[in-house]
Design a protein around this motif. Structure first.
Motif, short mmCIF file in Angstrom:
data_model
loop_
_atom_site.label_atom_id
_atom_site.label_comp_id
_atom_site.label_asym_id
_atom_site.label_seq_id
_atom_site.Cartn_x
_atom_site.Cartn_y
_atom_site.Cartn_z
N ALA A 221 0.84 -1.20 0.00
CA ALA A 221 0.00 0.00 0.00
C ALA A 221 0.87 1.25 0.00
CB ALA A 221 -0.92 -0.01 1.22
N LEU A 222 1.91 1.24 0.82
CA LEU A 222 2.81 2.38 0.89
C LEU A 222 3.47 2.65 -0.46
CD1 LEU A 222 4.03 4.52 2.73
CD2 LEU A 222 5.76 2.85 3.42
N ALA A 223 3.91 1.58 -1.13
CA ALA A 223 4.54 1.74 -2.44
C ALA A 223 3.58 2.32 -3.47
CB ALA A 223 5.07 0.39 -2.92
N ARG A 224 2.33 1.88 -3.43
CA ARG A 224 1.35 2.37 -4.40
C ARG A 224 0.97 3.83 -4.13
NH1 ARG A 224 1.59 -2.73 -4.57
NH2 ARG A 224 0.71 -4.03 -6.25
N GLN A 234 0.11 7.73 2.30
CA GLN A 234 1.40 7.40 2.92
C GLN A 234 1.36 7.67 4.43
OE1 GLN A 234 4.92 8.94 0.63
NE2 GLN A 234 3.32 9.66 -0.79
N ALA A 235 0.78 8.82 4.82
CA ALA A 235 0.72 9.17 6.24
C ALA A 235 -0.16 8.20 7.02
CB ALA A 235 0.18 10.59 6.40
N THR A 236 -1.08 7.52 6.34
CA THR A 236 -1.94 6.53 6.98
C THR A 236 -1.25 5.18 7.09
OG1 THR A 236 -3.89 7.68 6.10
CG2 THR A 236 -4.21 5.43 6.90
N ALA A 237 -0.49 4.81 6.07
CA ALA A 237 0.16 3.49 6.05
C ALA A 237 1.41 3.45 6.93
CB ALA A 237 0.52 3.12 4.62
N LEU A 238 2.14 4.55 7.02
CA LEU A 238 3.41 4.54 7.75
C LEU A 238 3.27 4.18 9.23
CD1 LEU A 238 5.13 7.58 6.05
CD2 LEU A 238 6.12 5.28 6.22
N PRO A 239 2.27 4.70 9.97
CA PRO A 239 2.14 4.29 11.37
C PRO A 239 1.85 2.80 11.53
CG PRO A 239 0.96 6.34 10.99
CD PRO A 239 1.36 5.82 9.65
N MET A 240 1.17 2.20 10.54
CA MET A 240 0.93 0.76 10.60
C MET A 240 2.25 0.01 10.49
SD MET A 240 -2.47 0.59 8.17
CE MET A 240 -2.73 -1.16 8.39
N SER A 263 5.46 14.46 9.14
CA SER A 263 5.88 15.45 8.15
C SER A 263 4.88 15.53 7.00
CB SER A 263 7.28 15.11 7.62
OG SER A 263 7.66 15.99 6.60
N LEU A 264 4.44 14.37 6.51
CA LEU A 264 3.48 14.34 5.41
C LEU A 264 2.15 14.94 5.84
CD1 LEU A 264 4.27 10.77 4.08
CD2 LEU A 264 4.51 12.88 2.75
N ALA A 265 1.69 14.59 7.03
CA ALA A 265 0.42 15.12 7.52
C ALA A 265 0.50 16.63 7.69
CB ALA A 265 0.05 14.46 8.85
N GLY A 266 1.66 17.13 8.08
CA GLY A 266 1.83 18.56 8.23
C GLY A 266 1.70 19.32 6.92
N GLU A 267 1.96 18.64 5.81
CA GLU A 267 1.86 19.29 4.51
C GLU A 267 0.42 19.55 4.11
OE1 GLU A 267 4.14 17.65 1.28
OE2 GLU A 267 5.57 16.75 2.65
N PHE A 268 -0.49 18.63 4.50
CA PHE A 268 -1.87 18.83 4.04
C PHE A 268 -2.79 19.35 5.13
CE2 PHE A 268 -1.58 14.11 4.62
CZ PHE A 268 -2.46 13.95 5.68
N GLY A 269 -2.24 19.77 6.26
CA GLY A 269 -3.05 20.45 7.25
C GLY A 269 -3.42 19.58 8.43
N SER A 270 -4.19 20.15 9.31
CA SER A 270 -4.53 19.50 10.57
C SER A 270 -5.49 18.35 10.37
CB SER A 270 -5.14 20.53 11.52
OG SER A 270 -5.54 19.92 12.73
N LEU A 271 -5.20 17.24 11.04
CA LEU A 271 -6.14 16.12 11.08
C LEU A 271 -7.25 16.42 12.08
CD1 LEU A 271 -3.48 13.26 11.30
CD2 LEU A 271 -4.75 13.91 9.27
N SER A 272 -8.26 15.57 12.12
CA SER A 272 -9.28 15.73 13.14
C SER A 272 -8.65 15.54 14.52
CB SER A 272 -10.39 14.70 12.94
OG SER A 272 -9.92 13.40 13.25
#
Length: 492
Positions: A221-224, A234-240, A263-272
């Motif tokens: 998933a990360l590669a795709r 990527q920000a969702t798969a990396l913690p897994m 870092s990736l999450a910081g690029e697209f703004g605040s999560l819930s």
């Protein structure tokens, strides 16, 4: 000033009879704008699309309201679907449930693929926003999902990625069917859908304790997601992947993954706020495993404040239970006791509370506290509650937590062989040996000292080789109590 100008313009348009026309034109414009930028949320244009949709979000909702008010059922559903992935990315489940519900409430004729997809996604988000649903409501939703599933399968083609997304959500109610559909998508030609399907499959495999398969799918998933330029994916798969690396003992690798995800999450703004709290818990756990206790405690305070602001009782109780468990490990028993008292008071005072994962964590933490204070009867009672809740989750890793505490209980009763077997069973349920968890390490060290290396390894291996059902049964505190009393007829 801007509001005054808006009111003035609205009044003039109303006087000329053009207000409805202008509102329709605006609705049409923002509908097209959302449809144009929504696909970019799943590719290299993600950041631009996020910024634009965020900036025009209120206008898009006004357009959706206009579609609903004018009885434009197809237009309302189409616009709501265009916002679906934006809602998913930012954890806006309440917005999704409300606006999909509004769009679906507009009368229309026969079911359509778009409408059925919207209905499936609506039902999924409604679960996230309505904790404590009655048995009747749950049964009604499941019946609807079964009906939707059959209709979705019968369509020759479904709309864009939402068809696959809706199918996946619907089929998660029936895991065998879900897995078949997810596997079809995972091997498909659409790279982004393949990544999403593999991430779904990784989560199903993790819940089943199949971590080898989890590892394969997380990496795929990360590669795709990297191939298509999806930062959110990527920000969702990396913690897994970080979790798997923690089990393996690769704490530096886990740290690198969490840093990249942040870092990736910081690029697209605040999560819930909820997503931020779960991210905090991952960081706290990693700090504890690395021995960075000061960092863990400091992060706990800021994470607790976020949990409060999330205004979710279940999230706050979960955080109390989780913190209580690590406070026990740190020897801060008074703080752990206060947290658990608060958590249990909330659980007992709300009859609609349905969080079995949370109940498992609360019971496990209470058992750990009781063991630390020598209250074996209290530990046994807490373990029984945790075990019953864990069975309801059908989540083997959460059941493995109960098995570890059952191992600690057996050790406290002087039953070192049973403790070692339970540690092995916990690893089997989890799907991996956890080489960096402080409690597991301590129980292992003391078990080896009590039994000797060979005897401990043999007992642990016995538990590790148990199949899932047998391992789950072995963790039952009632069964353990029976074994202990057989060995020691005197219950004291």
């Amino acid at each position: 000033m801007l509001e005054t100008l808006r009111e003035y313009g609205t009044d003039r348009l109303a006087e000329t009879g053009d207000l409805g026309t202008v509102r329709d034109l605006a609705a049409g414009y923002f509908t097209k704008l959302m449809a144009r930028y929504d696909p970019q949320l799943r590719g290299p244009g993600q950041l631009t699309a996020m910024r634009l949709i965020s900036a025009e979000y209120d206008n898009a909702l006004a357009a959706l309201r206009r579609r609903c008010d004018t009885g434009d059922a197809p237009g309302a559903v189409a616009l709501a679907l265009s916002l679906t992935w934006f809602w998913q990315m930012f954890g806006r489940h309440r917005d999704a449930a409300y606006w999909l519900g509004e769009a679906l409430a507009v009368p229309c004729g026969e079911p359509t693929p778009d409408r059925d997809c919207a209905q499936a996604i609506y039902l999924s988000n409604r679960v996230d926003t309505r904790p404590g649903m009655t048995a009747g409501e749950i049964a009604h939703d499941r019946a609807q999902i079964r009906e939707l599933t059959n209709r979705l399968l019968a369509y020759p083609e479904l709309p864009g990625p939402y068809g696959a997304y809706a199918l996946t959500l619907a089929f998660l109610q029936e895991e065998k069917t879900a897995l078949a559909i997810v596997e079809h998508l995972a091997d498909g030609d659409d790279v982004w859908l393949s990544g999403l399907a593999r991430m779904f499959r990784a989560r199903l495999a993790e819940n089943a304790g199949e971590l080898d398969r989890t590892r394969t799918d997380v990496n795929a998933a990360l590669a795709r997601f990297r191939q298509v330029g999806d930062r959110w994916g990527q920000a969702t798969a990396l913690p897994m992947r970080a979790q798997l690396r923690q089990y393996d003992g690769d704490l530096d690798g886990a740290l690198a993954d969490l840093r990249e995800a942040r870092s990736l999450a910081g690029e697209f703004g605040s999560l819930s706020l909820g997503d931020q709290v779960f991210s905090d818990l991952r960081w706290i756990d990693l700090h504890l495993r690395r021995g960075d206790t000061v960092l863990a405690i400091a992060l706990t305070e800021s994470a607790r404040e976020r949990a409060r602001r999330a205004t979710s009782k279940e999230l706050l109780v979960l955080f109390d239970a989780w913190e209580a468990g690590f406070r026990v490990r740190l020897g801060d028993l008074d703080r752990a006791r206060a947290l658990l008292d608060d958590a249990e008071r909330d659980l007992d005072g709300d009859t609609t509370f349905a969080g079995d994962h949370v109940r498992t964590l609360v019971g496990s933490a209470r058992a750990s506290l009781c063991l630390e204070t020598g209250d074996l009867a209290g530990a046994e009672k807490a373990l029984e509650k945790a075990y019953a809740a864990a069975l309801e989750t059908r989540d083997l890793p959460i059941l493995s937590l109960v098995a570890v505490n059952a191992a600690a209980f057996a050790e406290a009763r002087g039953r070192h062989h049973e403790s070692a077997v339970l540690l092995g069973a916990a690893s089997g349920l989890r799907g991996a040996h956890d080489h960096t968890d402080r409690q597991v390490r301590e129980l292992t060290r003391r078990g080896r000292a009590a039994l000797g290396e060979e005897a401990f390894a043999a007992a642990y291996g016995k538990g590790w080789r148990l199949d899932g059902k047998t391992a789950a049964t072995a963790a039952d505190p009632a069964r353990l109590r029976g074994e202990l009393r057989t060995a020691h007829p005197d219950p004291g």
